[in-house]
Structure formats: structure tokens, C-alpha cells
Design a protein around this motif. Structure first.
Motif, PDB file in Angstrom:
ATOM      1  N   SER A   1       0.815  -1.220   0.000  1.00 54.22           N
ATOM      2  CA  SER A   1       0.000   0.000   0.000  1.00 54.22           C
ATOM      3  C   SER A   1       0.845   1.266   0.000  1.00 54.22           C
ATOM      4  O   SER A   1       0.300   2.373  -0.107  1.00 54.22           O
ATOM      5  N   VAL A   2       2.162   1.131   0.125  1.00 58.69           N
ATOM      6  CA  VAL A   2       3.051   2.292   0.208  1.00 58.69           C
ATOM      7  C   VAL A   2       3.263   2.897  -1.180  1.00 58.69           C
ATOM      8  O   VAL A   2       3.575   2.190  -2.145  1.00 58.69           O
ATOM      9  N   VAL A   3       3.098   4.208  -1.271  1.00 55.48           N
ATOM     10  CA  VAL A   3       3.363   4.939  -2.519  1.00 55.48           C
ATOM     11  C   VAL A   3       4.447   5.992  -2.321  1.00 55.48           C
ATOM     12  O   VAL A   3       4.785   6.736  -3.248  1.00 55.48           O
TER      13      VAL A   3
ATOM     14  N   ASP B   1       5.023  12.112  -4.612  1.00 55.20           N
ATOM     15  CA  ASP B   1       3.902  11.394  -3.981  1.00 55.20           C
ATOM     16  C   ASP B   1       2.838  12.370  -3.487  1.00 55.20           C
ATOM     17  O   ASP B   1       1.811  11.968  -2.956  1.00 55.20           O
ATOM     18  N   LYS B   2       3.109  13.664  -3.633  1.00 55.61           N
ATOM     19  CA  LYS B   2       2.179  14.715  -3.224  1.00 55.61           C
ATOM     20  C   LYS B   2       1.796  14.616  -1.746  1.00 55.61           C
ATOM     21  O   LYS B   2       0.675  14.907  -1.349  1.00 55.61           O
ATOM     22  N   GLY B   3       2.774  14.202  -0.944  1.00 56.90           N
ATOM     23  CA  GLY B   3       2.554  14.162   0.502  1.00 56.90           C
ATOM     24  C   GLY B   3       1.818  12.939   0.993  1.00 56.90           C
ATOM     25  O   GLY B   3       1.640  12.775   2.203  1.00 56.90           O
ATOM     26  N   ILE B   4       1.367  12.087   0.092  1.00 55.35           N
ATOM     27  CA  ILE B   4       0.663  10.868   0.505  1.00 55.35           C
ATOM     28  C   ILE B   4       1.663   9.709   0.489  1.00 55.35           C
ATOM     29  O   ILE B   4       2.225   9.384  -0.553  1.00 55.35           O
ATOM     30  N   ASP B   5       1.866   9.097   1.640  1.00 54.06           N
ATOM     31  CA  ASP B   5       2.877   8.039   1.749  1.00 54.06           C
ATOM     32  C   ASP B   5       2.291   6.641   1.602  1.00 54.06           C
ATOM     33  O   ASP B   5       3.024   5.700   1.272  1.00 54.06           O
ATOM     34  N   ALA B   6       1.013   6.468   1.870  1.00 54.58           N
ATOM     35  CA  ALA B   6       0.396   5.146   1.722  1.00 54.58           C
ATOM     36  C   ALA B   6      -1.099   5.316   1.463  1.00 54.58           C
ATOM     37  O   ALA B   6      -1.740   6.231   1.993  1.00 54.58           O
ATOM     38  N   ILE B   7      -1.630   4.429   0.606  1.00 54.08           N
ATOM     39  CA  ILE B   7      -3.054   4.416   0.274  1.00 54.08           C
ATOM     40  C   ILE B   7      -3.539   2.983   0.430  1.00 54.08           C
ATOM     41  O   ILE B   7      -3.021   2.070  -0.226  1.00 54.08           O
TER      42      ILE B   7
ATOM     43  N   LEU C   1      -5.624   7.082   4.072  1.00 57.45           N
ATOM     44  CA  LEU C   1      -4.576   7.890   3.447  1.00 57.45           C
ATOM     45  C   LEU C   1      -3.597   8.309   4.545  1.00 57.45           C
ATOM     46  O   LEU C   1      -3.999   8.908   5.536  1.00 57.45           O
ATOM     47  N   LEU C   2      -2.320   7.972   4.348  1.00 60.38           N
ATOM     48  CA  LEU C   2      -1.332   8.201   5.404  1.00 60.38           C
ATOM     49  C   LEU C   2      -0.226   9.137   4.937  1.00 60.38           C
ATOM     50  O   LEU C   2       0.211   9.084   3.772  1.00 60.38           O
TER      51      LEU C   2
END
Length: 598
Positions: free
Chosen positions: A64-66, A71-77, A88-89
Motif C-alpha cells: 500500500s506504500v506509494v 507522492d504529493k505528501g501521501i505516503d500510503a493508500i 490515506l497516510l
């Protein structure tokens, strides 16, 4: 809010590297190996948080890690289908830094783009999952923002930025869950320790001829089949005795356990009459159905812990394992079930009272100290086994017993009386109600510090014992090394204070090389000082005398730490305050603080 303590950060990074990094999506950016390793740990922290919060596998969490560039501040979805929630993490794996506005704003921007399903600015990790993310956005009933961090809090400006996002009516997104969920140092510490905790025991218990006591505690007592308890032992292991003061000591070390096995072999039908019975506490007891053919009533029990009778059940289990063809079906035992939390005051009181009727040592009651269980859990993460309850299997280089821990921690004290107590009355240190025990085991003592102290103590002791063995038989030198061993170890341990207090474990193989030269110097200084002081007095008597040891240690530290010219010493030698716990306290504390670190 406090940041994650260094020893837990060390444990966390080890868990991240071993359990999550191998399953992460490939890194997209080009970075040197050092930066890559740090980045991978940072990415893995997102997976760790998902794993703990949602109880999903490390592989699913890592997938789930992006987190990467763009990544536009999103580390995991992650879409959690059972709860229809899209998680959203954004995480921050920094040892002391707060989660700040500059961290929150990119996260807010990324969420806005994601809700618009505008993927053009995202990296390949997001684009590769575009179809799944679109499906999750369509199917989810809730969208939850989670911020895991290891630093010392979240700034107010960061909280305001995230709250502004949640309150933004222009987003037209009612599924956003308020408030943001923060996963902080206390949560991380709790979850790391829980990995090494024994799972609670939930089971069914059958009792014949049972009776109930309503007040002041709900209690059932009756006759249980010993075979049922043996089966429970085989299934649950140590978890069944999590609040007992001792684990199984083995039949070879206990006459009582030998007698239990003899009865099972020769006359199992009489076992009920010859045994004191078993006592257990539990969180919940529910009365269930009754078997009309034999009169046994079933009880559904949650949070069961046998607090008295561990030797009975474990000895019976050992007998069955050693004699698989034997029949102990006729063996019964009186079982008392008390509804009381095992770790609560009443549960501890019952444990202590029930076990005072047996031949146990005062030190066994250290098992009721919550601090000991915390240390065991921390130490398990470091690859060592801390046995603070007596048990048969507490052997090997990775094993640390309570007795060893007491000796090691005593050697770290500035108070010279500990060196005397180790020589004359070591049991004084083992009483959990004593000031001495509480001084050795403060709440601030970490598992890594105890492991490091043990490793240093073992290395020092090995060399000092070797000095004694090589000295001339029946010589004064040999006797000085033998009876001053706690003094020598205590002085050398002061020189290892920084290494003992480090956040990571010491490489045991490096310690002998580190200490051999200064320890040999200390050995000679101890012998020289001993020859001057031991005029007409034997080493045994001398090193069991508190006044003698205090004076000896002060002069030995002054010499070994090369402090003879220290201008503070003349005044300190003359300070003798009546309120001090022991003579020359100010001098000894000062000398200890000046120990040159190796």
C-alpha cells in the motif's frame, strides 16, 4: 507529547528493515546506498502503521506504500474492505522533529488531487494502482486520514491545516472522517511491546460439584479433570501462567514435582486428596451448559491465568509427555476460579497470599512487578530472553535470569554498600518491597541498558575470575581478587556507563578488547591498595565491612580515574553529612561521576 525513546527507535528500525522493507514497491529515485536505506525505513514506517492499525499482513501493508518523489505528501493508500474505509497516510520517521505545517500542506494538496481523481501529478507507484484507487474511491463509505509520527508532537499550524481540509465544504466530500487519527510514540511503544506479550487465554473449563461465592468477588470452585488442565498447558504454554510467580521448575529440581509424578504413576485416583489444588484468576466467567451424564458444568473463561498450581499442572504435563501410554483419567484436582484482573491489586494480592503457603523465595514475587514484564518484552526484541520468573530452561548465553540482573544492576550503583550486600546478604536486594530492589529496577531502566550491563558485567567477571585462578594458591593476591571482585567490577562498570546507556546493544565480542588493558591496570591497583590496607585483617572480613569498602572504593577510584590532583577532592573528603545514607557519600558520588569513559 514525548518523542519515541531511543531504545524503541532502535527496535522499530530493526522491525522495519526485517519485516517490511523486503516487500516495499521499488524505489523510483536515484540515491546513494546510505540515503536509500534511510528512505526505505521511512517508507516502511507507513506499512508498519497500517499493519498495526488494521491488523493486516506486512506484505499487504507494504504493497500500500506509494511514498517516493512526486507522492504529493501521501505516503500510503490502503482500502480496508471490511470497514469500507479508504486510509490515506503521511508519516514522519524522525527521532525528535515535530510533524509541522510544511509536512501537512503537501498532504492536504495530495488529498485534494486524489479526491478529484487527478492523477497527472502523481508518481508511478500511484499511477500503477490508479484503477484500484478509483475503485476504492467509488466503493468506500469513509475516508480516513492518518498521521503516524515518532517525534515530539504535531504543531498547531499542522493541525489547523489538516482540520481546514476536513472542514472545506468546497470539497463536497462527506465521507472524510473527523478528526485526523494520530499514531504517536506511545502507540508505537505499546504495539512493539505487545508483540512480545503472551496472548490472553480464552477457553472453556469444566467443573464437577461446583459452588459459587458472590461477594466480594465472583468465585467458582469445584473439581476439574487433570487431563483438561494438561491439555490446556500443552495448547497455551507460558501464557497460561503469565501471572504466576514461577514457571515450571522441572521435576529434577523439585521434590514436590517428583511426588506429583509418582502419584500419577502409582495411584492417579488419589491425586485429588494428595494435592493442594489449583487457583486461577480471570477477567470474565460465564456459566454454560451441564453434562447430565457426569455432572460437569462448562464455564467460558476469558483472560485466564493460573496463579498457584503451575507446578501441579506442568508436572502432570511432563509425566504425560514422558509416558504417552499412561492413563491419568481418574486424576482430579480442586480448581478455584476468581474473577479478578490478574494485573490488578486484588489479583496480585491473591497471588502473593496463595503462594506464601508454599516454599518460595521472596525474589519470586518480583513476577508481580509490571516493570519486569516490560523489561522482558523489550529484551525479547533484542534477541535475548529475560527470565524474571524461576524456570528450568533459563540457561545459555542469550538467557538473563533475575538473579544475574540483580547482581549486574547492583554493580552499577554509586552506593558502595551494594558491593558489600552482594558479598554478605544478596537476598536483601531481591525483595520487591525493599528500597534496594526499587533502586535497582526504576521505571526508567530500559531493556537495552540491562542487556548491555549484563554483557559488560560478564566480560569483566570472566577476566577477574581468571586473575584469581592464575594467582598463587593460598596467596593474599588470590584472596584479594576473590573477595574484592564486586569492588573491581563496580569500578570498571562506571567506566562503561555511556556504552551501557546506548540505544543499541553492544557487540559482546568487542568488550574484552575494550576493557582488558584498563582492567588489568585496575587489578594491579586493587592488589597494591589491598596490601596497604589489609594489615592483620583477612580479605573476607574486610570486604564485608561497609566502612572499609567505602574507604577502599574511594581511594581506588581516585587512583584509577587519575584524580589525585583534582582540586575538589580535599573539601569533599571532609564532608560527612549525618543525613547521608552512608559515610563519604558526596566524595563517592563525585568520584563516580568522574569515571573516564571507555
Amino acid at each position: 507529547m514525548a518523542a519515541l525513546e531511543p531504545q524503541y527507535m532502535t527496535i522499530l528500525k530493526k522491525v522495519l528493515a526485517v519485516r517490511f522493507v523486503p516487500f516495499l514497491p521499488p524505489l523510483l529515485g536515484n540515491a546513494n546506498s546510505t540515503n536509500q536505506a534511510a528512505k526505505q525505513l521511512s517508507r516502511a514506517f507507513s506499512a508498519f502503521a497500517l499493519h498495526k492499525l488494521l491488523d493486516i499482513t506486512p506484505q499487504a501493508a507494504a504493497a500500500s506504500v506509494v511514498d517516493d518523489f512526486n507522492d504529493k505528501g501521501i505516503d500510503a493508500i490502503h482500502y480496508h474492505e471490511p470497514s469500507e474505509t479508504l486510509y490515506l497516510l503521511q508519516t514522519k520517521l524522525k527521532e525528535s522533529e515535530q510533524f509541522k505545517q510544511e509536512d501537512a500542506l503537501p498532504f492536504c494538496e495530495g488529498i485534494r488531487l486524489l479526491l478529484k481523481q487527478d492523477f497527472t501529478a502523481f508518481n508511478e507507484n500511484v499511477l500503477n494502482r490508479k484503477a484500484d484507487i478509483e475503485g476504492a474511491l467509488d466503493a468506500c463509505s469513509h475516508i480516513k486520514l492518518v498521521v503516524p509520527y515518532t517525534g515530539d508532537g504535531v504543531s498547531q499550524t499542522a493541525r489547523d491545516a489538516l482540520q481546514a481540509l476536513l472542514d472545506d465544504e468546497d470539497l463536497d466530500e462527506e465521507r472524510l472522517v473527523k478528526p485526523v487519527e494520530y499514531y504517536a510514540a506511545a502507540d508505537i511503544t505499546r504495539d512493539l511491546l505487545a508483540e512480545q506479550a503472551y496472548p490472553p487465554v480464552h477457553t472453556d473449563i469444566a467443573l464437577q460439584k461446583h459452588a459459587k461465592v458472590e461477594n466480594p468477588r465472583t468465585t467458582y470452585y469445584g473439581i476439574a479433570r487433570l487431563t483438561d488442565l494438561v491439555a490446556l498447558h500443552m495448547d497455551k504454554g507460558k501464557a497460561l501462567y503469565e501471572r504466576n510467580i514461577r514457571y515450571f521448575l522441572g521435576s529434577s529440581r523439585s521434590d514436590v514435582n517428583k511426588a506429583i509424578k509418582a502419584t500419577l504413576r502409582d495411584d492417579p485416583g488419589s491425586f485429588f486428596y494428595l494435592n493442594n489444588g489449583v487457583t486461577a484468576v480471570c477477567d470474565e466467567i460465564e456459566l454454560k451448559g451441564k453434562n447430565p451424564s457426569n455432572g460437569f458444568r462448562k464455564f467460558k473463561v476469558r483472560g485466564l491465568s493460573i496463579i498457584n498450581g503451575a507446578q501441579t499442572v506442568a508436572s502432570a504435563a511432563e509425566f504425560v509427555a514422558q509416558h504417552p501410554g499412561s492413563n491419568i483419567g481418574d486424576a482430579k484436582v480442586m480448581l478455584t476460579l476468581i474473577k479478578a484482573p490478574a494485573d490488578g491489586p486484588f489479583g496480585k494480592r491473591v497471588t502473593k497470599a496463595r503462594n506464601h503457603q508454599n516454599p518460595v523465595q521472596t525474589a519470586n514475587f518480583a513476577s508481580l512487578d509490571e516493570n519486569q514484564e516490560r523489561l522482558r518484552q523489550e529484551i525479547a526484541h533484542l534477541g535475548f530472553a529475560y527470565h524474571y520468573r524461576p524456570e528450568a530452561a533459563a540457561t545459555g548465553p542469550q538467557a538473563i535470569s533475575l538473579d544475574e540482573a540483580l547482581r549486574v544492576l547492583a554493580s552499577r550503583q554509586d552506593d558502595p554498600r551494594y558491593a558489600v550486600w552482594l558479598k554478605s546478604v544478596p537476598a536483601r536486594l531481591a525483595n520487591p518491597e525493599s528500597v534496594e530492589y526499587q533502586t535497582l529496577f526504576p521505571a526508567t531502566l530500559t531493556g537495552v541498558a540491562l542487556v548491555n550491563a549484563v554483557l559488560c558485567h560478564r566480560a569483566i567477571r570472566t577476566l577477574v575470575v581468571d586473575y584469581e585462578q592464575k594467582a598463587v594458591a593460598r596467596s593474599q593476591e588470590k584472596l584479594i581478587y576473590r573477595h574484592a571482585i564486586h569492588v573491581i567490577i563496580g569500578v570498571m562498570m562506571k567506566r562503561l556507563r555511556q556504552r551501557i546507556g546506548a540505544a543499541a546493544t553492544i557487540d559482546a565480542a568487542t568488550i574484552p578488547g575494550l576493557i582488558s588493558q584498563p582492567l588489568d591496570q585496575l587489578r594491579q591497583q586493587t592488589f597494591d591498595l589491598g596490601r596497604q590496607r589489609l594489615l592483620g585483617l583477612g580479605p573476607l572480613a574486610y570486604f564485608r565491612n561497609q566502612g572499609s569498602v567505602a574507604s577502599f572504593m574511594a581511594e581506588l577510584m581516585e587512583t584509577h580515574f587519575m584524580l589525585a590532583a583534582d582540586p575538589a577532592l580535599p573539601n569533599l573528603r571532609n564532608i560527612n553529612t549525618a543525613a547521608d545514607a552512608y559515610p563519604r557519600k558526596s566524595l563517592l558520588d563525585y568520584l563516580s561521576s568522574k569515571a573516564p569513559q571507555l
